[in-house]
Design a protein around this motif. Structure first.
Motif, PDB file in Angstrom:
ATOM      1  N   GLY A 125     115.923  99.074  60.046  1.00 55.89           N
ATOM      2  CA  GLY A 125     115.034  98.287  59.086  1.00 55.89           C
ATOM      3  C   GLY A 125     116.233  97.790  58.111  1.00 55.89           C
ATOM      4  O   GLY A 125     117.309  98.134  57.793  1.00 55.89           O
ATOM      5  N   PHE A 126     115.707  97.103  56.990  1.00 55.76           N
ATOM      6  CA  PHE A 126     116.600  96.193  55.853  1.00 55.76           C
ATOM      7  C   PHE A 126     115.647  96.320  54.640  1.00 55.76           C
ATOM      8  O   PHE A 126     114.654  96.206  54.457  1.00 55.76           O
ATOM      9  CB  PHE A 126     116.697  94.961  56.242  1.00 55.76           C
ATOM     10  N   TRP A 127     116.654  96.758  53.419  1.00 55.94           N
ATOM     11  CA  TRP A 127     116.131  96.623  51.930  1.00 55.94           C
ATOM     12  C   TRP A 127     116.473  95.250  51.577  1.00 55.94           C
ATOM     13  O   TRP A 127     117.597  94.831  52.040  1.00 55.94           O
ATOM     14  CB  TRP A 127     116.950  97.666  51.213  1.00 55.94           C
ATOM     15  N   GLY A 128     115.698  94.784  51.023  1.00 63.92           N
ATOM     16  CA  GLY A 128     116.272  93.554  50.238  1.00 63.92           C
ATOM     17  C   GLY A 128     116.680  93.864  48.833  1.00 63.92           C
ATOM     18  O   GLY A 128     116.691  95.131  48.340  1.00 63.92           O
ATOM     19  N   GLY A 129     117.606  93.034  48.022  1.00 67.02           N
ATOM     20  CA  GLY A 129     118.306  93.144  46.837  1.00 67.02           C
ATOM     21  C   GLY A 129     117.380  92.620  45.740  1.00 67.02           C
ATOM     22  O   GLY A 129     116.965  91.541  46.030  1.00 67.02           O
ATOM     23  N   ALA A 130     117.201  93.151  44.682  1.00 62.76           N
ATOM     24  CA  ALA A 130     116.676  92.563  43.323  1.00 62.76           C
ATOM     25  C   ALA A 130     118.097  92.318  42.352  1.00 62.76           C
ATOM     26  O   ALA A 130     118.451  93.601  42.089  1.00 62.76           O
ATOM     27  CB  ALA A 130     115.874  93.525  42.844  1.00 62.76           C
ATOM     28  N   VAL A 131     118.204  91.261  42.094  1.00 63.74           N
ATOM     29  CA  VAL A 131     119.529  91.038  41.148  1.00 63.74           C
ATOM     30  C   VAL A 131     119.087  89.985  40.348  1.00 63.74           C
ATOM     31  O   VAL A 131     118.078  89.469  40.025  1.00 63.74           O
ATOM     32  CB  VAL A 131     120.802  90.411  41.850  1.00 63.74           C
ATOM     33  N   PRO A 132     119.559  89.856  38.931  1.00 64.59           N
ATOM     34  CA  PRO A 132     119.487  88.719  38.102  1.00 64.59           C
ATOM     35  C   PRO A 132     119.436  87.321  38.911  1.00 64.59           C
ATOM     36  O   PRO A 132     120.098  87.073  39.921  1.00 64.59           O
ATOM     37  CB  PRO A 132     120.762  88.660  37.143  1.00 64.59           C
ATOM     38  N   ASP A 133     118.466  86.821  38.516  1.00 66.79           N
ATOM     39  CA  ASP A 133     118.054  85.120  38.956  1.00 66.79           C
ATOM     40  C   ASP A 133     117.562  85.036  40.321  1.00 66.79           C
ATOM     41  O   ASP A 133     117.714  84.156  41.098  1.00 66.79           O
ATOM     42  CB  ASP A 133     119.557  84.383  38.894  1.00 66.79           C
ATOM     43  N   ASN A 134     117.027  86.312  41.188  1.00 65.36           N
ATOM     44  CA  ASN A 134     116.288  86.157  42.253  1.00 65.36           C
ATOM     45  C   ASN A 134     114.770  86.917  42.334  1.00 65.36           C
ATOM     46  O   ASN A 134     114.384  86.904  43.350  1.00 65.36           O
ATOM     47  CB  ASN A 134     117.057  87.024  43.444  1.00 65.36           C
ATOM     48  N   LEU A 135     114.232  86.701  41.052  1.00 66.41           N
ATOM     49  CA  LEU A 135     113.044  87.117  40.993  1.00 66.41           C
ATOM     50  C   LEU A 135     112.046  86.424  41.807  1.00 66.41           C
ATOM     51  O   LEU A 135     111.089  87.090  42.772  1.00 66.41           O
ATOM     52  CB  LEU A 135     112.379  86.963  39.540  1.00 66.41           C
ATOM     53  N   GLU A 136     112.031  85.213  42.256  1.00 65.87           N
ATOM     54  CA  GLU A 136     111.403  84.121  42.931  1.00 65.87           C
ATOM     55  C   GLU A 136     111.480  84.611  44.434  1.00 65.87           C
ATOM     56  O   GLU A 136     110.612  84.132  45.266  1.00 65.87           O
ATOM     57  CB  GLU A 136     111.421  82.866  42.771  1.00 65.87           C
ATOM     58  N   PRO A 162     124.979  91.851  41.145  1.00 62.34           N
ATOM     59  CA  PRO A 162     125.224  92.409  40.007  1.00 62.34           C
ATOM     60  C   PRO A 162     123.662  93.288  39.634  1.00 62.34           C
ATOM     61  O   PRO A 162     122.946  93.098  40.294  1.00 62.34           O
ATOM     62  CB  PRO A 162     124.941  90.949  39.154  1.00 62.34           C
ATOM     63  N   HIS A 163     123.896  93.856  38.552  1.00 63.68           N
ATOM     64  CA  HIS A 163     122.772  94.878  38.125  1.00 63.68           C
ATOM     65  C   HIS A 163     121.830  94.162  36.990  1.00 63.68           C
ATOM     66  O   HIS A 163     122.073  93.070  36.476  1.00 63.68           O
ATOM     67  CB  HIS A 163     123.231  96.184  37.351  1.00 63.68           C
ATOM     68  N   LEU A 164     120.791  94.898  37.237  1.00 62.05           N
ATOM     69  CA  LEU A 164     119.685  94.551  36.328  1.00 62.05           C
ATOM     70  C   LEU A 164     119.593  95.063  35.007  1.00 62.05           C
ATOM     71  O   LEU A 164     119.677  96.209  34.561  1.00 62.05           O
ATOM     72  CB  LEU A 164     118.186  94.551  37.170  1.00 62.05           C
ATOM     73  N   PRO A 165     119.644  94.297  33.817  1.00 63.59           N
ATOM     74  CA  PRO A 165     119.479  94.676  32.476  1.00 63.59           C
ATOM     75  C   PRO A 165     118.002  95.270  32.407  1.00 63.59           C
ATOM     76  O   PRO A 165     116.988  94.922  33.157  1.00 63.59           O
ATOM     77  CB  PRO A 165     119.765  93.798  31.691  1.00 63.59           C
ATOM     78  N   PRO A 166     117.813  96.057  31.444  1.00 60.01           N
ATOM     79  CA  PRO A 166     116.346  96.525  31.090  1.00 60.01           C
ATOM     80  C   PRO A 166     115.156  95.530  31.226  1.00 60.01           C
ATOM     81  O   PRO A 166     114.096  95.724  31.889  1.00 60.01           O
ATOM     82  CB  PRO A 166     116.335  97.324  29.757  1.00 60.01           C
ATOM     83  N   ALA A 167     115.289  94.322  30.736  1.00 61.19           N
ATOM     84  CA  ALA A 167     114.288  93.292  30.693  1.00 61.19           C
ATOM     85  C   ALA A 167     114.376  92.735  32.026  1.00 61.19           C
ATOM     86  O   ALA A 167     113.235  92.397  32.539  1.00 61.19           O
ATOM     87  CB  ALA A 167     114.551  92.039  29.585  1.00 61.19           C
ATOM     88  N   GLY A 168     115.513  92.529  32.826  1.00 60.11           N
ATOM     89  CA  GLY A 168     115.267  92.081  34.169  1.00 60.11           C
ATOM     90  C   GLY A 168     114.730  93.115  35.205  1.00 60.11           C
ATOM     91  O   GLY A 168     113.916  92.834  36.016  1.00 60.11           O
ATOM     92  N   PHE A 169     115.055  94.428  34.981  1.00 63.86           N
ATOM     93  CA  PHE A 169     114.411  95.512  35.673  1.00 63.86           C
ATOM     94  C   PHE A 169     112.997  95.389  35.646  1.00 63.86           C
ATOM     95  O   PHE A 169     112.266  95.457  36.569  1.00 63.86           O
ATOM     96  CB  PHE A 169     115.207  96.761  35.192  1.00 63.86           C
ATOM     97  N   ALA A 170     112.612  95.509  34.308  1.00 62.13           N
ATOM     98  CA  ALA A 170     110.949  95.191  34.023  1.00 62.13           C
ATOM     99  C   ALA A 170     110.367  94.221  34.777  1.00 62.13           C
ATOM    100  O   ALA A 170     109.251  94.427  35.513  1.00 62.13           O
ATOM    101  CB  ALA A 170     110.664  95.358  32.403  1.00 62.13           C
ATOM    102  N   ALA A 171     111.007  93.168  34.738  1.00 67.43           N
ATOM    103  CA  ALA A 171     110.290  91.873  35.345  1.00 67.43           C
ATOM    104  C   ALA A 171     110.328  92.241  36.862  1.00 67.43           C
ATOM    105  O   ALA A 171     109.340  91.941  37.633  1.00 67.43           O
ATOM    106  CB  ALA A 171     111.187  90.677  34.904  1.00 67.43           C
TER     107      ALA A 171
END
Length: 444
Positions: A125-136, A162-171
């Motif tokens: 199986g596969f994980w997706g990634g959550a990074v800045p600018d890929n919220l959509e 790249p990593h998520l800053p706190p605000a990006g992580f919350a979003a």
């Protein structure tokens, strides 16, 4: 349901549910259709395990860096899944980073699936990634079948993820909460992490990533999960001091789980010699008291599971010629070795094999939604591991299936040997062709 069985596997010792007992497992069309007393079933083929063997469900490793495409010289789907099969692991979930492209869009996911499709020996199986600018992109990846999302709260070590800053992580957590998806988090706080000084002393590396880095980041994960109502999972817990925060959060209903890894349960910082860069990983291996506390947290149910965090690289990137911890890649390759490593220490501590199976098969499968995996039960895939728990052996990196002969366990004597691995009702033959499948969320 027991009529017309393709295969019956009989074992004097089998881990079924929360118990070890004699059992016969009836298989039809790759699935378990009956579990009975040792002599309670007949089939077209009957396989009887030796008296020194235990029948386990195939392990489920939800934390594996395969690295293909893009860094296939580090590892690839063929080598990683052969290593999994040799170690009794019948399902892996691939991390979204260290491959190029990272799995942060549906297009990148399809590239990875195309590369993997014809060369996997076990199910993947596969994980997706959550990074800045890929919220959509998160909803699109969720719809495309990823099992959840991975993010970092500090520099991942590769620039394309790249990593998520706190605000990006919350979003991102708000979005995964809306989707009902699991967010898995590399939880270290960058403000608590110092630059590692060049040198061969393990102590210098350890001090650069103190317990407080994990404790502070895990508090942020808990607070964000509480605020958003999202599901969270903390990967590779090293610092036992974060356990009370996790325990308290769960007591109040926050949906957060946590894993640790074989290397944190086996090694301790005081015995790591200078220059032993094969033992560098992030977060780091901590002291013996911390190791004892991790084992206690597993026993108490405060840590849910044990997975490998298989993070291989080329031998050159480990900088063994200089032993410089600042320059060496941080990661331990252990996909093939997880079960014997954990069992070796578990048996010394009086921990039952039933508990090891729960941590390494059942709990990971349940947390990521793989309902057909991780247990010997009617309706499950007939993924099995034949394990000889009393057989000692010495780790020789040249005999492992990982692509690069680098192992933190080289020369160590482990107890417990995987003698056979079955995938959907048939033993895996590593001299034959691969027959693993690519898994999608919610699909059987």
């Amino acid at each position: 349901m027991a009529d017309g069985l393709d295969t019956v596997v009989r074992a004097r010792r089998a881990v079924v549910g929360a118990a070890e007992r004699p059992a016969a497992v009836g298989i039809r069309d790759g699935r378990i259709v009956a579990v009975a007393a040792y002599d309670g079933l007949e089939g077209a083929e009957v396989v009887e395990l030796a008296d020194d063997e235990v029948l386990l469900p195939g392990l489920v490793d939800t934390h594996v860096h395969v690295n293909e495409p893009g860094r296939t010289e580090w590892e690839g789907f063929a080598s990683a899944t052969r290593a999994a099969a040799a170690g009794g692991v019948t399902t892996i979930v691939d991390m979204p980073l260290n491959s190029i492209p990272p799995t942060t869009t549906v297009a990148a996911l399809e590239v990875k699936r195309a590369v993997a499709r014809d060369q996997v020996w076990v199910d993947v199986g596969f994980w997706g990634g959550a990074v800045p600018d890929n919220l959509e992109d998160l909803a699109r990846l969720h719809e495309a079948g990823v099992l959840g999302f991975k993010c970092f709260l500090l520099d991942s070590g590769v620039e394309e993820f790249p990593h998520l800053p706190p605000a990006g992580f919350a979003a991102a957590m708000a979005e995964t909460g809306r989707l009902g998806a699991l967010m898995i988090v590399h939880a270290e706080d960058a403000d608590e992490v110092a630059e590692c000084a060049h040198g061969t002393a393990y102590r210098g590396f350890l001090e650069s990533r103190p317990d407080a880095a994990e404790e502070r980041a895990i508090a942020l994960v808990v607070d964000t999960a509480r605020a958003t109502g999202a599901r969270a999972h903390v990967v590779h817990l090293s610092a036992s001091g974060a356990v009370p925060t996790l325990r308290a959060a769960r007591a109040e209903g926050v949906d957060v789980s946590v894993e640790t890894c074989p290397h944190y349960l086996h090694f301790e910082a005081g015995s790591i010699p200078d220059g032993a860069t094969e033992l560098k990983c992030c977060p780091p291996i901590r002291d013996a008291a911390n190791r004892d506390a991790l084992w206690a947290a597993l026993a108490d149910g405060d840590i849910d599971m044990v997975v490998s965090d298989h993070s291989p690289c080329t031998a050159e990137l480990k900088r063994s010629e200089t032993g410089d911890f600042a320059d060496a890649w941080g990661g331990i390759a252990s996909l093939q070795l997880g079960l014997p490593v954990v069992w070796t220490t578990a048996r010394q501590r009086g921990v039952a094999l039933v508990d090891v199976v729960r941590w390494m098969a059942t709990a990971p499968a349940r947390r990521v939604g793989l309902a057909d995996k991780g247990e010997i039960a009617v309706g499950a895939d007939a993924d099995l591991c034949v394990f000889a728990p009393d057989e000692p052996w010495v780790v020789d990196p040249a005999r492992l299936h990982h692509k690069n002969p680098v192992s933190a366990y080289a020369g160590r004597t482990l107890t417990g040997t995987v003698r056979a691995t079955w995938l959907r009702g048939r033993p895996l033959d590593l001299s034959a062709g691969p027959r693993g499948r690519l898994l999608r969320r919610g699909a059987r």
